[in-house]
Scaffold this active site. Structure first.
Site, mmCIF file in Angstrom:
data_model
loop_
_atom_site.group_PDB
_atom_site.id
_atom_site.type_symbol
_atom_site.label_atom_id
_atom_site.label_comp_id
_atom_site.label_asym_id
_atom_site.label_seq_id
_atom_site.Cartn_x
_atom_site.Cartn_y
_atom_site.Cartn_z
ATOM 1 N N GLU A 34 0.858 -1.192 0.000
ATOM 2 C CA GLU A 34 0.000 0.000 0.000
ATOM 3 C C GLU A 34 0.889 1.235 0.000
ATOM 4 O OE1 GLU A 34 -3.292 1.110 -0.096
ATOM 5 O OE2 GLU A 34 -2.382 3.077 0.218
ATOM 6 N N ARG A 108 -17.594 3.494 5.981
ATOM 7 C CA ARG A 108 -16.467 2.893 5.252
ATOM 8 C C ARG A 108 -15.322 2.498 6.170
ATOM 9 N NH1 ARG A 108 -15.318 4.133 -0.188
ATOM 10 N NH2 ARG A 108 -17.220 4.855 -1.136
ATOM 11 N N TYR A 217 -28.711 8.623 4.382
ATOM 12 C CA TYR A 217 -29.073 7.405 5.133
ATOM 13 C C TYR A 217 -28.346 7.399 6.479
ATOM 14 C CZ TYR A 217 -24.904 5.777 2.497
ATOM 15 O OH TYR A 217 -23.667 5.651 1.907
ATOM 16 N N ASP A 294 -11.626 -1.019 -8.666
ATOM 17 C CA ASP A 294 -11.654 0.198 -9.492
ATOM 18 C C ASP A 294 -10.536 0.224 -10.530
ATOM 19 O OD1 ASP A 294 -13.872 1.145 -8.221
ATOM 20 O OD2 ASP A 294 -12.920 2.939 -7.378
HETATM 21 C C1 LIG Z 1 -19.154 9.296 -3.799
HETATM 22 C C2 LIG Z 1 -18.961 7.809 -3.883
HETATM 23 C C3 LIG Z 1 -19.891 6.954 -3.285
HETATM 24 C C4 LIG Z 1 -19.739 5.572 -3.387
HETATM 25 N N1 LIG Z 1 -20.685 4.767 -2.802
HETATM 26 C C5 LIG Z 1 -20.574 3.430 -2.926
HETATM 27 C C6 LIG Z 1 -21.555 2.565 -2.348
HETATM 28 O O1 LIG Z 1 -22.518 3.029 -1.737
HETATM 29 N N2 LIG Z 1 -21.405 1.210 -2.487
HETATM 30 C C7 LIG Z 1 -20.333 0.676 -3.156
HETATM 31 O O2 LIG Z 1 -20.228 -0.562 -3.248
HETATM 32 N N3 LIG Z 1 -19.377 1.463 -3.713
HETATM 33 C C8 LIG Z 1 -19.470 2.818 -3.626
HETATM 34 N N4 LIG Z 1 -18.517 3.631 -4.169
HETATM 35 C C9 LIG Z 1 -17.390 3.011 -4.919
HETATM 36 C C10 LIG Z 1 -16.277 2.516 -4.017
HETATM 37 O O3 LIG Z 1 -15.855 3.534 -3.139
HETATM 38 C C11 LIG Z 1 -15.081 2.057 -4.836
HETATM 39 O O4 LIG Z 1 -15.517 1.316 -5.948
HETATM 40 C C12 LIG Z 1 -14.152 1.174 -3.986
HETATM 41 O O5 LIG Z 1 -13.668 1.898 -2.889
HETATM 42 C C13 LIG Z 1 -13.005 0.659 -4.840
HETATM 43 O O6 LIG Z 1 -12.115 -0.056 -4.019
HETATM 44 P P1 LIG Z 1 -10.658 -0.408 -4.557
HETATM 45 O O7 LIG Z 1 -9.996 -1.152 -3.446
HETATM 46 O O8 LIG Z 1 -10.745 -1.044 -5.893
HETATM 47 O O9 LIG Z 1 -9.954 1.010 -4.801
HETATM 48 P P2 LIG Z 1 -9.573 2.127 -3.737
HETATM 49 O O10 LIG Z 1 -10.547 2.209 -2.641
HETATM 50 O O11 LIG Z 1 -9.298 3.365 -4.523
HETATM 51 O O12 LIG Z 1 -8.203 1.602 -3.095
HETATM 52 C C14 LIG Z 1 -7.002 1.651 -3.817
HETATM 53 C C15 LIG Z 1 -5.860 1.573 -2.798
HETATM 54 O O13 LIG Z 1 -4.638 1.476 -3.515
HETATM 55 C C16 LIG Z 1 -3.704 2.412 -2.989
HETATM 56 N N5 LIG Z 1 -2.814 2.745 -4.106
HETATM 57 C C17 LIG Z 1 -3.071 3.562 -5.149
HETATM 58 N N6 LIG Z 1 -2.049 3.575 -6.003
HETATM 59 C C18 LIG Z 1 -1.110 2.741 -5.484
HETATM 60 C C19 LIG Z 1 0.173 2.312 -5.915
HETATM 61 N N7 LIG Z 1 0.693 2.758 -7.071
HETATM 62 N N8 LIG Z 1 0.863 1.436 -5.154
HETATM 63 C C20 LIG Z 1 0.342 0.963 -3.991
HETATM 64 N N9 LIG Z 1 -0.879 1.344 -3.522
HETATM 65 C C21 LIG Z 1 -1.594 2.197 -4.275
HETATM 66 C C22 LIG Z 1 -4.554 3.559 -2.485
HETATM 67 O O14 LIG Z 1 -3.864 4.322 -1.513
HETATM 68 C C23 LIG Z 1 -5.748 2.809 -1.909
HETATM 69 O O15 LIG Z 1 -5.522 2.386 -0.588
HETATM 70 C C24 LIG Z 1 -18.644 5.018 -4.091
HETATM 71 C C25 LIG Z 1 -17.679 5.869 -4.664
HETATM 72 C C26 LIG Z 1 -17.841 7.245 -4.569
HETATM 73 C C27 LIG Z 1 -16.807 8.141 -5.221
#
Ligand SMILES: Cc1cc2nc3c(=O)[nH]c(=O)nc-3n(C[C@H](O)[C@H](O)[C@H](O)COP(=O)(O)OP(=O)(O)OC[C@H]3O[C@@H](n4cnc5c(N)ncnc54)[C@H](O)[C@@H]3O)c2cc1C
Length: 406
Positions: A34, A108, A217, A294
């Site tokens: 991370e 979260r 909510y 994502d």
């Molecule tokens: C306003 C909003 C509301 C939302 N509401 C919902 C909801 O109600 N329900 C739902 O299911 N989803 C919701 N989402 C979507 C959800 O937040 C994301 O889809 C989810 O957090 C994605 O998780 P992830 O682990 O793929 O990415 P992220 O949460 O972005 O995590 C990526 C991680 O990788 C780390 N990182 C980045 N680059 C590097 C690198 N080069 N090397 C090492 N580490 C790195 C970052 O620091 C981070 O810790 C919402 C999003 C938004 C913007």
């Protein structure tokens, strides 16, 4: 299982921790890399469909996750211009019977905390912070993550769970920055006593208005309310988490009903995001490297599914790796095949929901109201069955059969 090298996971968000947990429960050793100095999540709410609970159970954290959720009993759609109810989806017993799990909302940080503690308690998971991955190399037998510090970390497989701006994606897909949608979202979390008393509903409520919507909510055992308001203002640049004042938030909402406006007036410490997503792509895998969450399929939040999909990815990745431990490239390809269409549907349908349900005006909005108000409970359940009922998480391949075919 004998394993010379760990599976590397770039990113310790909800997706990365789900992958680490799933893989560790399946017997793999995992190193999470991370970039941040600490593993944490932003302080806001998140909605969890029944598919998220199915994923929690597969990851072995079902009880902990259920304990911190608030179980809303309706998804409620309001007209932001008239302050009248348009429709609601019943989330009580009939919903749970149909989909086998509840609908809930959580903080979260609480959710990430459950996943983090489970990873910390799992001897097969090593969590490394301040470890930014900038690229990778592979030689057919292993993969090496290249860190910004200059260090190299060798593993059997590398999972790019590094979010919307994924560095790993730039090597695997190479499709440049994400698409700026022009939708701006403002978030605030307020103590429940500051929420207008007549709006303290046990519902995930959405007020739909021309080019804008408001969501609220309850959270954290009803101690807080999550407010999320979105305005389609064609913002040109991506922004994440920038503090803004109330007047800037109100700018997109002068045309809505005073009751809807009053929700915004109760917000505090607003932060702004200009939302981004991407078109679905088929390429998620490059040899021993695969994308997840994502990084693979960023979506607008309008179906509240980005994090749910990331957790589902973690479950399916672990199932496919467990089925083909000796053939990681084939396992990653099987994972991609199982996840591609479902996540593409979420990406594309989230855009559609924004355009046709949340943001229309005039006759388009009147048509929305008329169609949605006429829908029966069963018709609603049928319409969302693909998302909550047909998750594919229980379709795990049998390890022996898969190995025979590998
Ligand atoms: C306003 C909003 C509301 C939302 N509401 C919902 C909801 O109600 N329900 C739902 O299911 N989803 C919701 N989402 C979507 C959800 O937040 C994301 O889809 C989810 O957090 C994605 O998780 P992830 O682990 O793929 O990415 P992220 O949460 O972005 O995590 C990526 C991680 O990788 C780390 N990182 C980045 N680059 C590097 C690198 N080069 N090397 C090492 N580490 C790195 C970052 O620091 C981070 O810790 C919402 C999003 C938004 C913007």
């Amino acid at each position: 299982m004998a394993q010379d090298r760990p599976i590397l996971v770039a990113g310790g968000g909800i997706g990365g921790l789900a992958a680490a947990l799933g893989l560790a429960r399946a017997g793999f050793t995992v190193t999470v890399l991370e970039r941040a100095p600490a593993l944490a999540e932003i302080g806001a709410g998140i909605q969890l469909g029944p598919n998220a609970f199915q994923a929690f159970d597969h990851l072995g954290i079902g009880d902990e996750a259920r304990a911190l959720a608030v179980y809303v009993d309706r998804l409620r759609l309001m007209d932001a211009l008239t302050a009248e109810d348009i429709a609601s989806i019943d989330l009580t017993e009939p919903f749970r019977r149909r989909f086998g799990n509840p609908y809930a909302v959580v903080h979260r940080g609480d959710l990430h905390g459950v996943m983090l503690r489970a990873c910390q308690a799992e001897p097969r998971v090593t969590l490394r912070t301040s470890s930014m991955v900038t690229g990778y190399e592979q030689d057919g037998a292993s993969v090496t993550a290249l860190l910004q510090s200059g260090e190299s970390v060798r593993g059997a497989v590398l999972i790019g769970a590094d979010g919307l701006w994924s560095r790993i994606r730039q090597r695997v897909v190479g499709d440049g920055p994400p698409r700026v949608t022009g939708h701006t979202t403002y978030r605030s979390v307020i103590p429940t006593e500051q929420m207008p008393e007549d709006l303290r509903w046990n519902a995930a409520t959405l007020w739909a208005g021309p080019k804008c919507h408001i969501v609220h909510y309850p959270l954290s055992g009803w101690k807080q309310f999550n407010l999320v308001v979105t305005y389609h203002n064609d913002a040109p640049e991506p922004v994440a988490g920038q503090p803004v004042g109330e007047e800037e938030v109100m700018a997109g909402f002068h045309h809505v009903h005073p009751r809807a406006q009053s929700i915004i007036r109760h917000g505090r410490d607003w932060k702004l995001w200009v939302l981004c997503d991407r078109d679905p792509v088929e390429r998620w895998v490059d040899g021993r490297v695969a994308l997840l969450g994502d990084a693979a399929h960023p979506t607008l939040q309008y179906l509240a599914q980005g994090a749910c999909m990331a957790m589902e990815d973690g479950v399916v990745l672990a199932q496919e790796m467990a089925a083909r431990p000796e053939a990681p490239e084939a396992a990653l390809e099987a994972y991609r095949r199982r996840r591609l269409l479902r996540t593409a549907r979420v990406q594309l349908q989230s855009r559609q929901v924004g355009e046709h349900i949340y943001h229309p005006a005039g006759a388009h909005a009147a048509l929305r109201n008329s169609i949605m108000a006429a829908k029966s409970r069963e018709a609603w359940y049928d319409a969302i069955n693909w998302l909550y009922g047909e998750t594919g998480l229980d379709d795990a391949p049998s390890p022996r059969a898969a190995l025979a075919g590998a």
